[in-house]
Design an enzyme around this catalytic site. Structure first.
Site, mmCIF file in Angstrom:
data_model
loop_
_atom_site.group_PDB
_atom_site.id
_atom_site.type_symbol
_atom_site.label_atom_id
_atom_site.label_comp_id
_atom_site.label_asym_id
_atom_site.label_seq_id
_atom_site.Cartn_x
_atom_site.Cartn_y
_atom_site.Cartn_z
ATOM 1 N N GLY A 12 0.839 -1.125 -0.152
ATOM 2 C CA GLY A 12 -0.012 0.415 -0.071
ATOM 3 C C GLY A 12 0.822 1.560 0.034
ATOM 4 C CB THR A 138 3.232 0.258 6.824
ATOM 5 O OG1 THR A 138 1.908 0.243 6.930
ATOM 6 C CG2 THR A 138 4.554 -0.292 7.882
ATOM 7 C CB ILE A 139 0.208 5.091 6.648
ATOM 8 C CG1 ILE A 139 -0.827 3.704 6.703
ATOM 9 C CG2 ILE A 139 0.300 5.469 6.162
ATOM 10 C CD1 ILE A 139 -2.440 4.533 6.344
ATOM 11 C CG ASP A 140 -0.776 0.206 9.641
ATOM 12 O OD1 ASP A 140 -1.887 1.448 9.178
ATOM 13 O OD2 ASP A 140 -1.547 -0.861 9.215
ATOM 14 C CG MET A 182 -6.137 3.311 6.902
ATOM 15 S SD MET A 182 -5.248 3.151 5.634
ATOM 16 C CE MET A 182 -7.138 3.310 4.349
ATOM 17 N N GLY A 183 -5.049 1.167 10.739
ATOM 18 C CA GLY A 183 -4.391 0.549 11.599
ATOM 19 C C GLY A 183 -4.864 -0.895 11.894
ATOM 20 N NE ARG A 281 -25.468 13.272 11.511
ATOM 21 C CZ ARG A 281 -26.356 12.872 12.652
ATOM 22 N NH1 ARG A 281 -25.808 11.778 13.604
ATOM 23 N NH2 ARG A 281 -26.894 13.580 12.311
ATOM 24 C CD GLN A 289 -6.360 7.570 7.966
ATOM 25 O OE1 GLN A 289 -5.491 6.917 9.088
ATOM 26 N NE2 GLN A 289 -7.044 6.913 6.851
HETATM 27 O O1 F6P Z 1 -1.430 -1.626 5.988
HETATM 28 C C1 F6P Z 1 -1.749 -0.317 4.980
HETATM 29 C C2 F6P Z 1 -2.773 0.115 5.294
HETATM 30 O O2 F6P Z 1 -3.095 1.169 5.603
HETATM 31 C C3 F6P Z 1 -3.963 -1.074 6.416
HETATM 32 O O3 F6P Z 1 -4.045 -0.482 8.118
HETATM 33 C C4 F6P Z 1 -5.341 -0.980 5.786
HETATM 34 O O4 F6P Z 1 -5.810 -2.629 6.129
HETATM 35 C C5 F6P Z 1 -4.923 -1.631 4.452
HETATM 36 O O5 F6P Z 1 -3.935 -0.428 4.375
HETATM 37 C C6 F6P Z 1 -5.528 -1.282 2.992
HETATM 38 O O6 F6P Z 1 -4.885 -1.226 2.005
HETATM 39 P P1 F6P Z 1 -5.384 -1.957 0.193
HETATM 40 O O7 F6P Z 1 -6.951 -1.518 1.148
HETATM 41 O O8 F6P Z 1 -4.442 -0.887 -0.210
HETATM 42 O O9 F6P Z 1 -5.236 -3.170 0.056
#
Ligand code: F6P
Length: 378
Positions: A12, A138-140, A182-183, A281, A289
């Site tokens: 990603g 990775t953003i995670d 995300m995470g 909401r 992100q």
């Molecule tokens: O691994 C990074 C991440 O941003 C996760 O938090 C998320 O679940 C995933 O990528 C989603 O990625 P994609 O929809 O591109 O497969």
């Protein structure tokens, strides 16, 4: 002496891919090394598709740009690659084709920019005799053995800005504003943005939550005159004795996580509305992100990672990952990064079994959150 290297960006996307590429290319050029980029990650390695990268042409003006000038791939596990044969989908180990391509075209090292899955494949290629050096993306922020991955800081900044905006609208209308971030397995984005954005509740995958604890926190705020609350939920958060919320599934073969997460924010908002009597909401931040320009922090971190990776190649330290350890640039063996996941072509990442770095309960961020009264759902 190395003469010719290649970069691939895999998994990603994050803000900072291009800054890492630029860091590698500039350091390479300054040391008389030629640089190339495989198109779309491991798929480019398999198809032997690459372009020349140089600072005055292809890799010019890219420091601040989101995305990746050489693309990226989220479904290119070459150790278990999806192909169609006689109208049927089958999965094949095509890693030897990649090793052959690299040998044939004389690349002295391949830089693998990616998360745990990408680095697992990099380690497997190293075992097969290819020179590789990883850069943790990775953003995670969940790659093992490093304190921070590139792309994470930008994601936290985007989430923080969203929280600031949700605060004002929540306060105006006396609502509970939920932000789903995300995470997948690690709650770093949720936790850090909750602190930066002044949230009242943060739910993360590492702490199964009891919704009643969040209700108690929100009701207590109402009693004290605050008729609004802000809640951050990581997409991988799950209730005690419950399961994660899944939007759908996909078929990228075995060894990868084929679930597409999503919906926990909506679920939490509904429950909070029912249990508190306040309107709630949900906003799902999603790919905001990952896209767009990197923060100054990420530009610098990415540049540091890129130049360190090239330094490692010049020193012949292959089979390593550039990392930040005790706040400083360093390197670790890819063997340590994959941990116990040693079988070639086994779990390729983005799975609960891979060796990812989760939030630990003694981490400064957890202690700080608790000290200032952020409810973590337990
Ligand atoms: O691994 C990074 C991440 O941003 C996760 O938090 C998320 O679940 C995933 O990528 C989603 O990625 P994609 O929809 O591109 O497969």
């Amino acid at each position: 002496m190395i003469k010719k290297v290649a970069i691939l960006a895999n998994g990603g996307d994050v803000s900072g891919f291009n800054a890492v590429i630029r860091g590698i290319v500039k350091t390479a050029e300054n040391n008389g090394v030629e640089c190339y980029g495989f198109i779309e990650g491991y798929r480019g390695l398999l198809n032997n598709e690459y372009i020349k990268l140089d600072t005055y042409n292809t890799a010019s003006g890219i420091l601040h740009k989101g995305g990746s000038i050489i693309g990226s791939s989220t479904n290119a596990n070459v150790f278990n690659y999806k192909v169609e044969e006689n109208g049927e989908v089958v999965y094949k180990d095509l890693s030897d084709v990649c090793v052959e391509n690299v040998k044939k075209d004389g690349f002295d090292c391949v830089f693998t920019l990616g998360g745990d899955g990408t680095q697992k494949s990099a380690r497997d290629f190293m075992v097969k005799g290819m020179n590789v050096i990883g850069v943790p993306k990775t953003i995670d922020n969940d790659v093992a053995c490093t304190e921070i991955t590139f792309g994470y800081n930008t994601a936290v900044s985007v989430a923080t800005e969203a929280l600031d905006r949700l605060h004002t609208t929540g306060e105006t209308h006396h609502r509970i504003m939920v932000l789903e971030v995300m995470g997948r397995y690690a709650g770093w984005i949720a936790l850090e943005s909750a602190i930066a954005g002044g949230a009242d509740v943060a739910l993360i995958p590492e702490i199964p939550y009891d919704i009643n604890n969040a209700v108690e926190k929100i009701n207590d705020r109402v009693k004290k005159g605050k008729r609004f609350s802000v809640v951050v939920v990581a997409e991988g958060a799950a209730p005690k004795d419950g399961t994660i919320t899944i939007e759908g599934t996909r078929d990228n073969g075995t060894g990868v996580d084929n679930t597409k997460l999503g919906g926990v924010g909506q679920r939490v908002a509904k429950e909070l509305e029912n249990l508190t009597g306040l309107e709630a909401r949900n906003t799902t931040l999603g790919y905001m992100q990952r896209g767009g320009t990197p923060t100054a922090y990420d530009r610098v971190l990415s540049t540091k990672y890129g130049s360190k990776a090239m330094e490692l190649a010049l020193e012949g330290k292959f089979g390593t990952l550039a990392v930040i350890k005790n706040g400083k640039l360093d390197s670790v063996s890819l063997e340590d990064v994959v941990g116990q996941n040693k079988e070639i072509g086994a779990v390729s990442g983005n799975t609960a079994e891979s060796n990812i770095r989760k939030v630990t309960m003694d981490h400064d961020l957890v202690r700080t959150a608790r000290n200032i009264g952020i409810c973590l759902g337990d």
